[in-house]
Design a protein around this motif. Structure first.
Motif, PDB file in Angstrom:
ATOM      1  N   ALA A 169       0.810  -1.218   0.000  1.00 40.38           N
ATOM      2  CA  ALA A 169       0.000   0.000   0.000  1.00 40.38           C
ATOM      3  C   ALA A 169       0.846   1.271   0.000  1.00 40.38           C
ATOM      4  O   ALA A 169       0.510   2.241  -0.662  1.00 40.38           O
ATOM      5  N   GLU A 170       1.972   1.257   0.723  1.00 39.95           N
ATOM      6  CA  GLU A 170       2.745   2.498   0.825  1.00 39.95           C
ATOM      7  C   GLU A 170       3.435   2.857  -0.489  1.00 39.95           C
ATOM      8  O   GLU A 170       3.967   3.944  -0.624  1.00 39.95           O
ATOM      9  N   ARG A 171       3.448   1.917  -1.464  1.00 40.19           N
ATOM     10  CA  ARG A 171       4.071   2.232  -2.754  1.00 40.19           C
ATOM     11  C   ARG A 171       3.024   2.663  -3.777  1.00 40.19           C
ATOM     12  O   ARG A 171       3.371   3.079  -4.879  1.00 40.19           O
ATOM     13  N   ASP A 172       1.746   2.541  -3.424  1.00 41.94           N
ATOM     14  CA  ASP A 172       0.690   2.868  -4.372  1.00 41.94           C
ATOM     15  C   ASP A 172       0.869   4.268  -4.962  1.00 41.94           C
ATOM     16  O   ASP A 172       0.740   4.466  -6.171  1.00 41.94           O
ATOM     17  N   GLY A 173       1.167   5.230  -4.088  1.00 37.47           N
ATOM     18  CA  GLY A 173       1.260   6.617  -4.532  1.00 37.47           C
ATOM     19  C   GLY A 173       2.280   6.808  -5.639  1.00 37.47           C
ATOM     20  O   GLY A 173       1.978   7.324  -6.711  1.00 37.47           O
ATOM     21  N   GLU A 174       3.514   6.366  -5.390  1.00 36.85           N
ATOM     22  CA  GLU A 174       4.564   6.603  -6.383  1.00 36.85           C
ATOM     23  C   GLU A 174       4.287   5.861  -7.681  1.00 36.85           C
ATOM     24  O   GLU A 174       4.617   6.351  -8.768  1.00 36.85           O
ATOM     25  N   ILE A 175       3.660   4.681  -7.578  1.00 40.02           N
ATOM     26  CA  ILE A 175       3.364   3.930  -8.809  1.00 40.02           C
ATOM     27  C   ILE A 175       2.263   4.627  -9.608  1.00 40.02           C
ATOM     28  O   ILE A 175       2.337   4.725 -10.836  1.00 40.02           O
ATOM     29  N   LEU A 176       1.260   5.152  -8.912  1.00 39.39           N
ATOM     30  CA  LEU A 176       0.190   5.869  -9.602  1.00 39.39           C
ATOM     31  C   LEU A 176       0.752   7.052 -10.390  1.00 39.39           C
ATOM     32  O   LEU A 176       0.252   7.404 -11.463  1.00 39.39           O
ATOM     33  N   LEU A 177       1.823   7.676  -9.870  1.00 39.88           N
ATOM     34  CA  LEU A 177       2.439   8.793 -10.582  1.00 39.88           C
ATOM     35  C   LEU A 177       3.135   8.336 -11.858  1.00 39.88           C
ATOM     36  O   LEU A 177       3.279   9.100 -12.804  1.00 39.88           O
ATOM     37  N   GLU A 178       3.603   7.084 -11.867  1.00 38.67           N
ATOM     38  CA  GLU A 178       4.406   6.595 -12.990  1.00 38.67           C
ATOM     39  C   GLU A 178       3.560   6.094 -14.154  1.00 38.67           C
ATOM     40  O   GLU A 178       3.968   6.181 -15.305  1.00 38.67           O
ATOM     41  N   VAL A 179       2.390   5.524 -13.868  1.00 39.19           N
ATOM     42  CA  VAL A 179       1.607   4.922 -14.961  1.00 39.19           C
ATOM     43  C   VAL A 179       0.953   5.993 -15.829  1.00 39.19           C
ATOM     44  O   VAL A 179       0.815   7.141 -15.422  1.00 39.19           O
ATOM     45  N   SER A 180       0.562   5.580 -17.030  1.00 36.22           N
ATOM     46  CA  SER A 180      -0.098   6.501 -17.946  1.00 36.22           C
ATOM     47  C   SER A 180      -1.484   6.864 -17.430  1.00 36.22           C
ATOM     48  O   SER A 180      -2.061   6.143 -16.619  1.00 36.22           O
ATOM     49  N   ASP A 181      -2.022   7.980 -17.892  1.00 31.05           N
ATOM     50  CA  ASP A 181      -3.317   8.465 -17.408  1.00 31.05           C
ATOM     51  C   ASP A 181      -4.408   7.401 -17.545  1.00 31.05           C
ATOM     52  O   ASP A 181      -5.202   7.191 -16.634  1.00 31.05           O
ATOM     53  N   ALA A 182      -4.407   6.745 -18.714  1.00 32.06           N
ATOM     54  CA  ALA A 182      -5.474   5.786 -18.992  1.00 32.06           C
ATOM     55  C   ALA A 182      -5.405   4.614 -18.007  1.00 32.06           C
ATOM     56  O   ALA A 182      -6.422   4.165 -17.481  1.00 32.06           O
ATOM     57  N   VAL A 183      -4.180   4.126 -17.746  1.00 37.68           N
ATOM     58  CA  VAL A 183      -4.027   2.999 -16.829  1.00 37.68           C
ATOM     59  C   VAL A 183      -4.304   3.443 -15.399  1.00 37.68           C
ATOM     60  O   VAL A 183      -4.885   2.701 -14.602  1.00 37.68           O
ATOM     61  N   ARG A 184      -3.926   4.668 -15.075  1.00 40.21           N
ATOM     62  CA  ARG A 184      -4.163   5.182 -13.721  1.00 40.21           C
ATOM     63  C   ARG A 184      -5.646   5.119 -13.382  1.00 40.21           C
ATOM     64  O   ARG A 184      -6.025   4.708 -12.292  1.00 40.21           O
ATOM     65  N   GLU A 185      -6.467   5.504 -14.352  1.00 42.58           N
ATOM     66  CA  GLU A 185      -7.913   5.461 -14.124  1.00 42.58           C
ATOM     67  C   GLU A 185      -8.372   4.057 -13.729  1.00 42.58           C
ATOM     68  O   GLU A 185      -9.142   3.890 -12.788  1.00 42.58           O
ATOM     69  N   THR A 186      -7.866   3.052 -14.465  1.00 43.61           N
ATOM     70  CA  THR A 186      -8.310   1.680 -14.168  1.00 43.61           C
ATOM     71  C   THR A 186      -7.843   1.251 -12.780  1.00 43.61           C
ATOM     72  O   THR A 186      -8.523   0.474 -12.112  1.00 43.61           O
ATOM     73  N   LEU A 187      -6.682   1.752 -12.339  1.00 42.78           N
ATOM     74  CA  LEU A 187      -6.195   1.374 -11.010  1.00 42.78           C
ATOM     75  C   LEU A 187      -6.998   2.073  -9.927  1.00 42.78           C
ATOM     76  O   LEU A 187      -7.367   1.461  -8.915  1.00 42.78           O
ATOM     77  N   LEU A 188      -7.268   3.355 -10.114  1.00 50.88           N
ATOM     78  CA  LEU A 188      -7.997   4.118  -9.098  1.00 50.88           C
ATOM     79  C   LEU A 188      -9.395   3.549  -8.887  1.00 50.88           C
ATOM     80  O   LEU A 188      -9.918   3.547  -7.775  1.00 50.88           O
ATOM     81  N   GLU A 189      -9.986   3.046  -9.988  1.00 50.16           N
ATOM     82  CA  GLU A 189     -11.335   2.487  -9.887  1.00 50.16           C
ATOM     83  C   GLU A 189     -11.417   1.330  -8.886  1.00 50.16           C
ATOM     84  O   GLU A 189     -12.466   1.080  -8.310  1.00 50.16           O
ATOM     85  N   THR A 190     -10.302   0.619  -8.711  1.00 56.72           N
ATOM     86  CA  THR A 190     -10.327  -0.561  -7.836  1.00 56.72           C
ATOM     87  C   THR A 190     -10.097  -0.200  -6.371  1.00 56.72           C
ATOM     88  O   THR A 190     -10.164  -1.073  -5.508  1.00 56.72           O
ATOM     89  N   MET A 191      -9.769   1.068  -6.086  1.00 52.37           N
ATOM     90  CA  MET A 191      -9.385   1.422  -4.710  1.00 52.37           C
ATOM     91  C   MET A 191     -10.548   2.085  -3.983  1.00 52.37           C
ATOM     92  O   MET A 191     -11.287   2.881  -4.558  1.00 52.37           O
ATOM     93  N   ASP A 192     -10.705   1.752  -2.686  1.00 49.87           N
ATOM     94  CA  ASP A 192     -11.742   2.439  -1.932  1.00 49.87           C
ATOM     95  C   ASP A 192     -11.165   3.707  -1.328  1.00 49.87           C
ATOM     96  O   ASP A 192      -9.988   4.013  -1.447  1.00 49.87           O
ATOM     97  N   ARG A 193     -12.035   4.451  -0.635  1.00 47.72           N
ATOM     98  CA  ARG A 193     -11.675   5.773  -0.146  1.00 47.72           C
ATOM     99  C   ARG A 193     -10.459   5.756   0.769  1.00 47.72           C
ATOM    100  O   ARG A 193      -9.569   6.600   0.669  1.00 47.72           O
ATOM    101  N   ASP A 194     -10.392   4.773   1.663  1.00 45.39           N
ATOM    102  CA  ASP A 194      -9.282   4.724   2.608  1.00 45.39           C
ATOM    103  C   ASP A 194      -7.969   4.422   1.900  1.00 45.39           C
ATOM    104  O   ASP A 194      -6.930   5.002   2.224  1.00 45.39           O
ATOM    105  N   GLU A 195      -8.038   3.519   0.931  1.00 46.14           N
ATOM    106  CA  GLU A 195      -6.815   3.201   0.176  1.00 46.14           C
ATOM    107  C   GLU A 195      -6.327   4.432  -0.586  1.00 46.14           C
ATOM    108  O   GLU A 195      -5.133   4.717  -0.645  1.00 46.14           O
TER     109      GLU A 195
END
Lengths: 479, 479
Positions: free
Chosen positions: B89-115
């Motif tokens: 979980a603590e690496r989620d942030g930096e990885i979200l910055l690295e992926v492309s916009d389109a892929v980021r959307e698909t990843l964010l969709e899977t996360m709940d508010r706390d994550e």
């Protein structure tokens, strides 16, 4: 290269305007052209001009080499040559490295052998290697003789690599230290330098056999206790490059790992040189420009003020290829002249089918080529991508094809013609999407660059294919 | 970001293959899908799978964030989501910055508010600003509340700038020193840091009002006598940026002056932040990709595994525009249906005239747009360029048009048809070249981006224009 003395913001355009003004207002160029047969009574005018030349020279001396390069690129050839003559000889070398290939040629043409030798003499081995292909052999011979043994070896090494290999991006300006010394000793050692090489963000740690054992980032050294040993602080598993790695991969590594410099080592881990981020940035820019130029059918970067004939030559190849594919498409239409004679609406409608196929095919192929360049496509995902693209084409075909069918029906009052239009559009989009996946995958399998000519090939398919499908269906169902 | 522990060479593809193998061979995905209703006798198999999940997790933990981003981008959505759940979980942030916009959307969709909150909590203010547009408002609200006052101000500042302004590239990780201290004191001060910010190649020298008075390159500091004052060593006229400068200009400055970092200052010379070369490299890549995608008629970067409907939406706009221009061209042909009925060869020949015009026009417009982007074209050189391009078109038109004329004559045994073909090709190339210069210059005059849609517009001109010229000449001289 030292920091520029002049702030770049806004100023670059100002520089250019200033130089142009000095050139135009005082008609320096005319002075130059007529100087040789200048009559006596023009002497006073000549003196005034001399003063303005002096002013221009002073301004040029103050400018960063990259800014002078920009100005040279922005001036037409006559004025470019004139300004080039005013630049201090010892700066010729660095400026030649900054200008585009096309402009470099025009500058080199104006220089005699001694000037070329002097300019080349100011460069490092790796810079010389970049310039070498443009220099006459006899000049290179003389320059080579003037180098010391180490530099000769470096020049030979740098010139032995492909243009798109890491070896071609490499320089030799490294600071190397041993692992078994204290940081304090390193700090004292560094103070003996007049200046550190540009982009030194890390020192390379090599053992007595010159094998790379680690890197010492300056930032890490500065926050560490000076009493500690290099070997305790250094990173032992840094990103390293090989000279025959693809430059594209090195650029990806710089982008991915946010590097400023990276050591280049042989297969035996011997330290050879390094690659720095400024070279990588230039490489990335050149690559993406080459891609854009190729897509538009330009063979290479073009000096915007190049003589007309040079430009014609640059654009020749792709126009010729385009002509051949257009001719093939034309012969496909020729097969169906009988049908067109009977139903002339076909002639008006057929370019729409071909055009929308080309557009859609280019969308697919661009996406696939790009994913391939990033290494995200293998034969597994190939099948999956094909399925997806065909799905997209089917939807687009039914929707847009349906719309076109209705339009054709309305325009020509012929429902059957509308149905043929819809069917042909859908089929041509399906052809476009499958060729858009298959062409780059085949290119890659045969070891070709999938980007090269991809747009021309897909358009050739969708033009000839579109005409054939539309006119073929029309002949089958409407005649 | 720290140096990656793993060498990137060759390994990235290996990483991907390894992950895919672990995923496929052990059918992890199926396990995941069926875990909820797993029958008792599958428990043993489930344990085996657990072990493989553990292996995969360990491998992911060892990988650089950018490498994980690459793998996520290369996996189809189902597998991507599965791997994403295994990432710490603590690496989620930096990885979200690295992926492309389109892929980021698909990843964010899977996360709940706390994550989402936890991931955002690991980021700096400038990184948070990049991610903010993709986060739900309530998450951003919570994250904002958790920041201290300085970070809140930074976040507000970073979010207040246009995407293509320097402010959006800026970070706040600077080391600032005063001018009136000795280098030795600076060295001692630096040792109190746990680590220096990435890409610290220079320290920023500010006076007590936080106004920038100079920069101290680390390399210069290291070779200087520690007894000297910062003010004696520092560079007093460095390249500085303003937050509302265009990002494109900043990128050009980095490229031209080979910068690693540059300070960002307000109009009053107050130090605000800095821009580093890694951000600039990402910006350059994104820009050139956007340009390529636009040329091919893709609105934005596309996740290659995006659902079909997302892809359809991405490609819709340009297909629609293309359809309109193709329809106009079709109506132009419609005007001359009478002539085509009489001489059906016209139908077969007209796409050649249009096609070669489009190719040639794209060559011209690409070159002009590129020269404009580099600031090398003003109204003066505009006229000169027009003259040159018309010259190139005239030569190409006479040569290729002549060839086509001979071909048409030979194919259809009609010399007059050949002459019309030659004349029409030449005229369409002249139209193409002048529109290729005029369109981007007009776009620029009206404050539009000359690159956007340039290819579509020029092709629309040369298609409709080519059909009109060819069929018009044919109607005048052959009917």
């Amino acid at each position: 290269m030292s920091e520029p003395e002049i702030k770049p913001r806004d100023n670059l355009q100002d520089h250019l305007r200033e130089v142009q003004e000095l050139l135009h207002r005082h008609k320096l160029v005319e002075t130059l052209v007529h100087r040789q047969d200048m009559p006596r009574h023009d002497l006073v005018e000549g003196l005034v001009h001399k003063q303005h030349i002096q002013e221009l020279t002073t301004r040029l001396d103050e400018m960063h080499a990259a800014d002078i390069a920009f100005i040279l690129e922005s001036l037409p050839i006559e004025e470019r040559t004139f300004v080039w003559d005013l630049v201090k000889a010892e700066r010729d070398g660095e400026i030649l490295l900054e200008v585009s290939d096309a402009v470099r040629e025009t500058l080199l043409e104006t220089m005699d052998r001694d000037e070329l030798k002097a300019a080349a003499g100011t460069l490092d081995a790796d810079e010389l290697a970049d310039l070498a292909p443009d220099l006459p052999d006899e000049v290179m011979e003389d320059v080579y003789q003037a180098l010391d043994l180490e530099e000769r070896a470096q020049l030979r090494a740098a010139m032995s690599y492909d243009e798109d290999a890491v070896g071609a991006l490499m320089d030799f300006d490294m600071v190397t230290i041993r692992p078994d010394i204290r940081l304090e000793v390193v700090l004292r050692y560094l103070r003996r330098f007049a200046e550190l090489p540009d982009h030194t963000d890390q020192l390379f740690v090599a053992n007595r056999d010159e094998a790379l054992v680690g890197v010492l980032p300056l930032g890490k050294m500065l926050v560490s206790d000076p009493e500690r040993l290099v070997s305790e602080i250094m990173l032992t598993d840094p990103v390293t490059l090989r000279p025959d790695d693809k430059a594209e991969d090195a650029a990806n590594a710089f982008e991915r790992y946010d590097l400023v410099s990276a050591p280049v080592v042989t297969a035996n881990n011997q330290l050879m040189g390094r690659v720095t981020v400024d070279t990588v940035v230039d490489f990335i820019r050149e690559e993406s420009e080459a891609e854009l130029l190729n897509q538009a059918g330009l063979r290479e970067e073009e000096d915007i003020f190049a003589p007309v004939l040079d430009s014609v030559r640059n654009r020749w190849t792709w126009l010729a290829i385009n002509l051949v594919t257009a001719f093939v498409a034309s012969r496909v239409i020729g097969l169906f002249e009988g049908s067109i004679e009977k139903l002339v609406a076909l002639a008006a409608l057929m370019p729409i089918v071909a055009g929308i196929g080309g557009n859609s095919g280019n969308q697919t192929i661009t996406m696939i080529v790009r994913a391939m360049a990033m290494g995200q496509v293998d034969s597994n995902s190939g099948k999956r991508l094909l399925k997806k693209e065909v799905g997209v084409a089917l939807i687009n075909g039914l929707v847009w094809g349906g719309l076109l069918g209705v339009l054709a029906w309305w325009l020509y009052g012929n429902a059957q013609l509308g149905a043929v239009m819809t069917a042909a559009t859908t089929l041509n989009l399906l052809l476009a999407s499958s060729m858009g996946v298959v062409i780059p995958m085949a290119m890659q399998r045969f070891g070709r660059d999938p980007a090269l000519g991809s747009s021309v090939m897909i358009t050739a398919c969708t033009d000839s294919g579109g005409f054939f499908i539309f006119l073929g269906l029309a002949t089958l169902f409407l005649m």
